[in-house]
Design an enzyme around this catalytic site. Sequence first.
Site, PDB file in Angstrom:
ATOM      1  CB  SER A 101       6.671   1.453   0.800  1.00 15.29           C
ATOM      2  OG  SER A 101       6.409   0.078   0.660  1.00 15.29           O
ATOM      3  CG  ASP A 155      -1.774  -0.219   7.434  1.00 15.75           C
ATOM      4  OD1 ASP A 155      -2.145  -0.268   6.252  1.00 15.75           O
ATOM      5  OD2 ASP A 155      -1.582  -1.216   8.135  1.00 15.75           O
ATOM      6  CB  CYS A 191      -0.964   0.013   1.191  1.00 16.35           C
ATOM      7  SG  CYS A 191      -2.302  -1.205   1.078  1.00 16.35           S
TER       8      CYS A 191
END
Length: 150
Positions: A16, A124, A14
Amino acid sequence: MTQSILFVCLGNICRSPSAEAVLRAKARDRGLELTLDSAGTGDWHVGEPPYGPMQKAGAARGYDLSGLRARQVSVEDFYRFDLILAMDPSNYANLEALRPEDATARLEMFTAYLDEPGVSEVPDPYHTRDFDGALDLVERAAEGVLGKLG
Ligand code: 4NP
């Protein structure tokens, strides 16, 4: 001079890979030659393409994530890259624990390149489901990185 940057998150599906793709597009727009890559501290998704909803959110902004494949960060990365940028404090702590004493790469938080006091992580999106919010942050931090590179 910083010429190579590795972006690191947890799963490498997702945040990086998004940062890698966004930086690649912005560097290309500016005619900058940078070596860019991304990796995860975890190994659950090694070999997989970026997460579908993340790819979709990126594609809507013109970032093609489809050719990327997840890999796990390694000790060698601390010699191969000039700069390693962590997406959240947990990633940073895991990277610090992995970092060899004679590492040549600098380790920093990606959010250190945001001019936004109080923002200390790219949340995240695999868990928050806010893929656009993550991309917004990534795009702003990417501008900060390029501004520092000159
Ligand atoms: P990322 O998101 O670290 O931005 O790639 C995640 C993707 C997968 C998981 C965690 C975070 N996972 O636990 O599988």
